[in-house]
Enzyme design. Sequence first.
Site, PDB file in Angstrom:
ATOM      1  N   GLY A 235       0.813  -1.205   0.000  1.00  0.00           N
ATOM      2  CA  GLY A 235       0.000   0.000   0.000  1.00  0.00           C
ATOM      3  C   GLY A 235       0.848   1.256   0.000  1.00  0.00           C
ATOM      4  O   GLY A 235       2.081   1.197   0.040  1.00  0.00           O
ATOM      5  N   ASN A 236       0.197   2.402  -0.019  1.00  0.00           N
ATOM      6  CA  ASN A 236       0.922   3.668  -0.090  1.00  0.00           C
ATOM      7  C   ASN A 236       1.687   3.977   1.186  1.00  0.00           C
ATOM      8  O   ASN A 236       2.697   4.682   1.145  1.00  0.00           O
ATOM      9  CB  ASN A 236      -0.061   4.806  -0.391  1.00  0.00           C
ATOM     10  CG  ASN A 236      -0.612   4.724  -1.794  1.00  0.00           C
ATOM     11  OD1 ASN A 236       0.139   4.590  -2.754  1.00  0.00           O
ATOM     12  ND2 ASN A 236      -1.925   4.776  -1.931  1.00  0.00           N
ATOM     13  N   THR A 237       1.230   3.457   2.321  1.00  0.00           N
ATOM     14  CA  THR A 237       1.881   3.736   3.604  1.00  0.00           C
ATOM     15  C   THR A 237       2.700   2.565   4.106  1.00  0.00           C
ATOM     16  O   THR A 237       3.817   2.740   4.594  1.00  0.00           O
ATOM     17  CB  THR A 237       0.827   4.110   4.668  1.00  0.00           C
ATOM     18  OG1 THR A 237       0.071   5.233   4.185  1.00  0.00           O
ATOM     19  CG2 THR A 237       1.499   4.494   5.978  1.00  0.00           C
TER      20      THR A 237
ATOM     21  N   VAL B 212       2.436  -4.936   3.883  1.00  0.00           N
ATOM     22  CA  VAL B 212       2.086  -5.961   4.855  1.00  0.00           C
ATOM     23  C   VAL B 212       2.313  -7.317   4.201  1.00  0.00           C
ATOM     24  O   VAL B 212       1.854  -7.560   3.081  1.00  0.00           O
ATOM     25  CB  VAL B 212       0.629  -5.827   5.326  1.00  0.00           C
ATOM     26  CG1 VAL B 212       0.314  -6.848   6.412  1.00  0.00           C
ATOM     27  CG2 VAL B 212       0.372  -4.413   5.834  1.00  0.00           C
TER      28      VAL B 212
ATOM     29  N   ALA C 255      -6.419  -3.793  -5.998  1.00  0.00           N
ATOM     30  CA  ALA C 255      -6.345  -5.197  -5.584  1.00  0.00           C
ATOM     31  C   ALA C 255      -6.740  -5.383  -4.131  1.00  0.00           C
ATOM     32  O   ALA C 255      -7.364  -6.385  -3.764  1.00  0.00           O
ATOM     33  CB  ALA C 255      -4.928  -5.725  -5.821  1.00  0.00           C
ATOM     34  N   ASP C 256      -6.388  -4.424  -3.277  1.00  0.00           N
ATOM     35  CA  ASP C 256      -6.716  -4.561  -1.856  1.00  0.00           C
ATOM     36  C   ASP C 256      -8.219  -4.534  -1.631  1.00  0.00           C
ATOM     37  O   ASP C 256      -8.743  -5.257  -0.775  1.00  0.00           O
ATOM     38  CB  ASP C 256      -6.027  -3.467  -1.030  1.00  0.00           C
ATOM     39  CG  ASP C 256      -6.320  -2.060  -1.529  1.00  0.00           C
ATOM     40  OD1 ASP C 256      -6.733  -1.890  -2.700  1.00  0.00           O
ATOM     41  OD2 ASP C 256      -6.115  -1.110  -0.752  1.00  0.00           O
ATOM     42  N   ARG C 257      -8.946  -3.755  -2.430  1.00  0.00           N
ATOM     43  CA  ARG C 257     -10.394  -3.669  -2.275  1.00  0.00           C
ATOM     44  C   ARG C 257     -11.066  -4.960  -2.742  1.00  0.00           C
ATOM     45  O   ARG C 257     -12.048  -5.422  -2.138  1.00  0.00           O
ATOM     46  CB  ARG C 257     -10.937  -2.462  -3.043  1.00  0.00           C
ATOM     47  CG  ARG C 257     -10.262  -1.151  -2.635  1.00  0.00           C
ATOM     48  CD  ARG C 257     -10.779   0.024  -3.412  1.00  0.00           C
ATOM     49  NE  ARG C 257     -12.008   0.539  -2.824  1.00  0.00           N
ATOM     50  CZ  ARG C 257     -12.775   1.461  -3.412  1.00  0.00           C
ATOM     51  NH1 ARG C 257     -12.457   1.916  -4.614  1.00  0.00           N
ATOM     52  NH2 ARG C 257     -13.862   1.897  -2.813  1.00  0.00           N
TER      53      ARG C 257
ATOM     54  N   ASP D  50     -15.034  -2.140   2.323  1.00  0.00           N
ATOM     55  CA  ASP D  50     -15.673  -1.378   1.279  1.00  0.00           C
ATOM     56  C   ASP D  50     -17.132  -1.829   1.356  1.00  0.00           C
ATOM     57  O   ASP D  50     -17.529  -2.439   2.340  1.00  0.00           O
ATOM     58  CB  ASP D  50     -15.028  -1.651  -0.066  1.00  0.00           C
ATOM     59  CG  ASP D  50     -13.775  -0.775  -0.263  1.00  0.00           C
ATOM     60  OD1 ASP D  50     -13.921   0.448  -0.201  1.00  0.00           O
ATOM     61  OD2 ASP D  50     -12.681  -1.331  -0.453  1.00  0.00           O
TER      62      ASP D  50
END
Length: 248
Positions: free
Chosen positions: A10-12, A15, A110-112, A130
């Site tokens: 992710g952007n932050t 994991v 992809a995470d969603r 979501d």
Amino acid sequence: MTTLLAVDAGNTNVVVGAYEGSKLLATWRTATEANKTEDELAITLDALLAREDLSLDDVDALVLGSVVPPLTMSFTRLAERYLDRPALVIGPGVKTGVRLRVDNPAEVGADRIANTLAAHRRYGGPAIVDVVSAEGDFLGGAFAPGLEASAESLFLRAARLFRVPLTPPAAAIGKNTADCLRSGIMFGYVGLVEGLLERLIAELRPATPRILATGGLAATIAPLTSGIEKVDDDLTLEGLRLLWELNA
């Protein structure tokens, strides 16, 4: 039994979860550094896996959900070089089992998709992490600045303010600068979450969705809200594992 690495870039944070079959052995969270090479990533992963008496040589497969294009390339090269097989990168053309009921399905990260699949498998539907339909379809959602990003913006733009831990103060009325900051940051974000939930739930009526939370600070925010039913820290990783199973 297959040893799988599931990676959520992710952007932050990045994991990583190590699975043996369907059993999650361990998870790790590192700061996102978009310019890391495949060799640097391999060194990091080897060090993390060593805590479970494993190494990259023991890994049979890698599934990747990424919103950071340079890291997508680095993890792809890592799989080819160190695992001697391609990574499964969640994106167009990959079987997901999730119908995307939105205007432009190609925009859905992809995470969603992983969250939608795992939420429906684990908790049923409808659900809000979501927005997931009763049938497991992805219906959409809402984006907002993350808690850390919001706080960092405040610290950077206000010259006389200083960083404080992201923990709630004892009361909303701060009596000193640190508690004023914590009140505004923490309780302000709770207000954002509860306001969005109220609107999302209203649009799903008469259905009653389950309210789920995941992500690095979900466990910090959830106890302060009246709406979140369950914090599932491993939801995205589990979704990535399920996606790998569908395509293996």
